[in-house]
Design a protein around this motif. Structure first.
Motif, PDB file in Angstrom:
ATOM      1  N   LYS A 138       0.829  -1.204   0.000  1.00  0.00           N
ATOM      2  CA  LYS A 138       0.000   0.000   0.000  1.00  0.00           C
ATOM      3  C   LYS A 138       0.861   1.250   0.000  1.00  0.00           C
ATOM      4  O   LYS A 138       0.538   2.245  -0.656  1.00  0.00           O
ATOM      5  CB  LYS A 138      -0.932  -0.013   1.212  1.00  0.00           C
ATOM      6  N   ASP A 141       2.135   1.619  -3.435  1.00  0.00           N
ATOM      7  CA  ASP A 141       1.123   2.183  -4.327  1.00  0.00           C
ATOM      8  C   ASP A 141       1.147   3.704  -4.266  1.00  0.00           C
ATOM      9  O   ASP A 141       1.041   4.381  -5.292  1.00  0.00           O
ATOM     10  CB  ASP A 141      -0.264   1.690  -3.920  1.00  0.00           C
ATOM     11  N   GLU A 144       4.167   4.856  -6.085  1.00  0.00           N
ATOM     12  CA  GLU A 144       4.069   4.660  -7.523  1.00  0.00           C
ATOM     13  C   GLU A 144       3.199   5.738  -8.156  1.00  0.00           C
ATOM     14  O   GLU A 144       3.502   6.236  -9.234  1.00  0.00           O
ATOM     15  CB  GLU A 144       3.496   3.270  -7.783  1.00  0.00           C
ATOM     16  N   ARG A 150       8.388   1.984  -7.806  1.00  0.00           N
ATOM     17  CA  ARG A 150       8.068   1.264  -6.579  1.00  0.00           C
ATOM     18  C   ARG A 150       9.237   1.296  -5.602  1.00  0.00           C
ATOM     19  O   ARG A 150       9.048   1.429  -4.407  1.00  0.00           O
ATOM     20  CB  ARG A 150       7.747  -0.197  -6.901  1.00  0.00           C
ATOM     21  N   LEU A 151      10.442   1.120  -6.133  1.00  0.00           N
ATOM     22  CA  LEU A 151      11.590   0.986  -5.251  1.00  0.00           C
ATOM     23  C   LEU A 151      12.561   2.145  -5.446  1.00  0.00           C
ATOM     24  O   LEU A 151      13.067   2.698  -4.488  1.00  0.00           O
ATOM     25  CB  LEU A 151      12.284  -0.344  -5.562  1.00  0.00           C
TER      26      LEU A 151
END
Lengths: 368, 195
Positions: A138, A141, A144, A150-151
């Motif tokens: 979450k 998300d 993103e 994401r990372l």
């Protein structure tokens, strides 16, 4: 006639399901007891400090994501840009500063969740791994939607942030903040009063306060040994001076105390995010007229930030070029790793993984 | 078994046999039995073996750098890699697949090579992420990172990305499954050259 015994040298890693990366430990054993632990590092040395000498400052941000602590990419960006902005005298707009605070705390939650999940898996509780990664998704998300990654985000730029947050992001973040404390209570329900967990962690791997100071331990490892030091409070950066939060401190210095400190930090991070969202002003997100090939004036600077693992410092020397002359990264995981042999001496071989996991090292941060 | 009996609700307590109402596989067996020679499924032994091998590719639990975090995320709740038959084993002796997740340093290279050699045949390699594929962002001006894992071990599937999303890793594993299904596995074992 006395039984003749011999010391046994056990090689743990670099490939081991519980060494959190590619750490190799040479453990000297006397029966079940640990005599000495020698960490062998360098299996993930990616020479980012050297590479940054050939990159512009904007390009270095993407290297800071990957080459440093990969579980807390935004904290690395902040650490590098703190040095760049301090030396260059760049003022970051209000909104960008608040956005940075929000993202840094979200990053802290994501990083601590990975730690709690993998440590739980190391101790045999796969449930914890699945639960923590459920909440971490979450947070990812949220990342993103705002940053596109994401990372690795490359979201912070010299003088601000790359993009403003999209519509509806704030509501999503607040919904997460509403939900998350309940989830932390779930984790505590699984671990805190669990007799198996207590036996494996309480009183295990004690790091005394004076040893922690001497070894330069920082972050949750130091705070669990009774050192109430947090860079966010001691040397506030961005907008940390304007938010209210507590520094969780435990006196015991054992694995359980480190667990308690990190869990409480996640709660405090949620608190900071709420305050920052409430205070988020409209306006610019990036200082005007920052060239892509930014040239810093001649000079040197050392700045420190609080990454999820501790005191992350960057020493930057500029010769007036578009790339730095030298970048030195003071990695918190590297200093904390040195406390490892102090913590493990005298414990049993079965405690190695519990103690190692509780330190929360990221080998990318150790080796850089 | 007559249909009326099967569709009786519940069934417990009144002494009759409790039969599930939702067992299409039972029906399938009945149907197959009705067909002439229906209990025989025609397929090559190799195809059946490959189907089994491809559906349970066990990976070595081995992470190098950032991509390992995405690999873990792929194994965790939301993506749940067990669905496609891949899960992680702690030792190379029990693995079929090594996912090289992240940058590999020159110091680490002999260890990756040894891990690969410890996996029993047939074995597969997925190179996950740019760093494992070609050195990625550490390609230039760098003295410590290996420029691609394929310089030391043979790679079956390259997954691009920095780091690849869990979906991308899935795609890589599914591609590997396709590859396994097409392999002349038995013929190669018997020493017959593949045509």
């Amino acid at each position: 006639m006395a039984l003749r015994t011999e010391e046994l040298i056990l090689n743990l890693g670099p490939q081991h399901p519980s060494t959190h990366g590619v750490l190799r430990m040479i453990v000297t054993l006397e029966g079940e007891n640990i005599v000495e632990v020698a960490p062998d590092i360098g299996y993930l040395h990616s020479s980012v400090e050297k590479m940054m000498e050939y990159r512009t400052y904007v390009q270095s941000v993407s290297l800071a994501d990957r080459g440093m602590d990969y579980l807390a990419a935004l904290a690395n960006e902040e650490a590098l840009l703190r040095a760049v902005e301090t030396l260059g005298g760049i003022t970051v707009p209000e909104r960008a500063q608040w956005l940075r605070v929000i993202f840094l705390e979200l990053q802290r939650i994501a990083s601590h969740l990975v730690w709690l999940g993998t440590w739980g898996a190391d101790l045999g509780a796969t449930t914890m791994f699945l639960w923590c990664f459920r909440e971490r998704e979450k947070v990812l998300d949220l990342f993103e939607r705002a940053t596109g990654g994401r990372l690795h985000h490359v979201y912070f730029r010299p003088g601000g942030v790359c993009d403003d947050i999209p519509d509806g992001w704030v509501e999503q973040a607040l919904a997460f903040c509403d939900e998350f404390p309940g989830r932390i209570a779930e984790y505590e329900g699984l671990f805190t009063a669990n007799p198996i967990f207590e036996v494996r962690t309480k009183g295990v791997g004690v790091l005394p306060r004076d040893v922690a100071v001497n070894l330069g331990a920082s972050g949750p490892v130091a705070r669990a040994s009774g050192i109430a030091f947090d860079v966010r409070k001691a040397f506030p950066y961005e907008k940390y001076a304007e938010v209210e939060f507590d520094i969780p401190v435990q006196q015991a210095g054992d694995c359980f105390a480190r667990y308690q400190v990190r869990v409480e930090e996640m709660r405090q991070s949620t608190r900071i995010i709420r305050q920052a969202i409430a205070k988020l002003p409209p306006g610019e997100i990036r200082a005007p007229k920052i060239p892509i090939t930014l040239r810093l004036p001649k000079g040197e600077v050392y700045t420190r930030t609080e990454s999820p693992r501790g005191d992350l410092g960057v020493y930057l020397v500029s010769e007036g070029e578009e790339h730095p002359y030298r970048v030195k990264i003071r990695a918190p995981a590297f200093s904390n790793l040195y406390a490892l042999s102090e913590m493990m001496r005298g414990w049993k071989i079965a405690d190695v993984i519990a103690i190692l996991g509780s330190v929360d090292i990221v080998l990318s941060d150790v080796d850089r | 078994m007559p249909d009326q009996e099967r569709s009786q609700p519940g069934g417990q307590g009144d002494g009759s046999l409790r039969v599930s109402t939702a067992t299409p596989i039972d029906r399938l067996v009945e149907m197959i039995d009705l067909l002439p020679g229906g209990s025989v499924i025609l397929s090559s032994v190799e195809q059946v073996l490959n189907w089994g091998r491809a559906s349970s590719v066990w990976a070595l639990g081995f992470g190098l750098a950032c991509c390992a975090i995405e690999m873990m995320a792929a194994a965790a709740g939301r993506f749940d890699m067990d669905r496609i038959g891949t899960f992680f084993r702690g030792t190379p002796r029990q693995a079929d697949l090594i996912i090289v997740s992240g940058r590999c340093t020159i110091k680490m290279a002999p260890i990756v090579r040894r891990l690969y050699e410890q996996i029993p045949e047939p074995k597969y390699v997925i190179s996950m992420g740019s760093c494992a594929t070609c050195g990625g962002p550490f390609y230039y001006d760098n003295y410590s990172i290996l420029k691609g894992i394929d310089t030391i071990i043979p790679v079956d599937v390259y997954v691009p990305g920095c780091p690849p999303r869990p979906e991308a890793l899935y795609e890589g594993i599914l591609k590997l499954q396709e590859k396994i299904k097409k392999e002349p596995f038995l013929r190669r074992r018997a020493g017959v050259a593949a045509s």
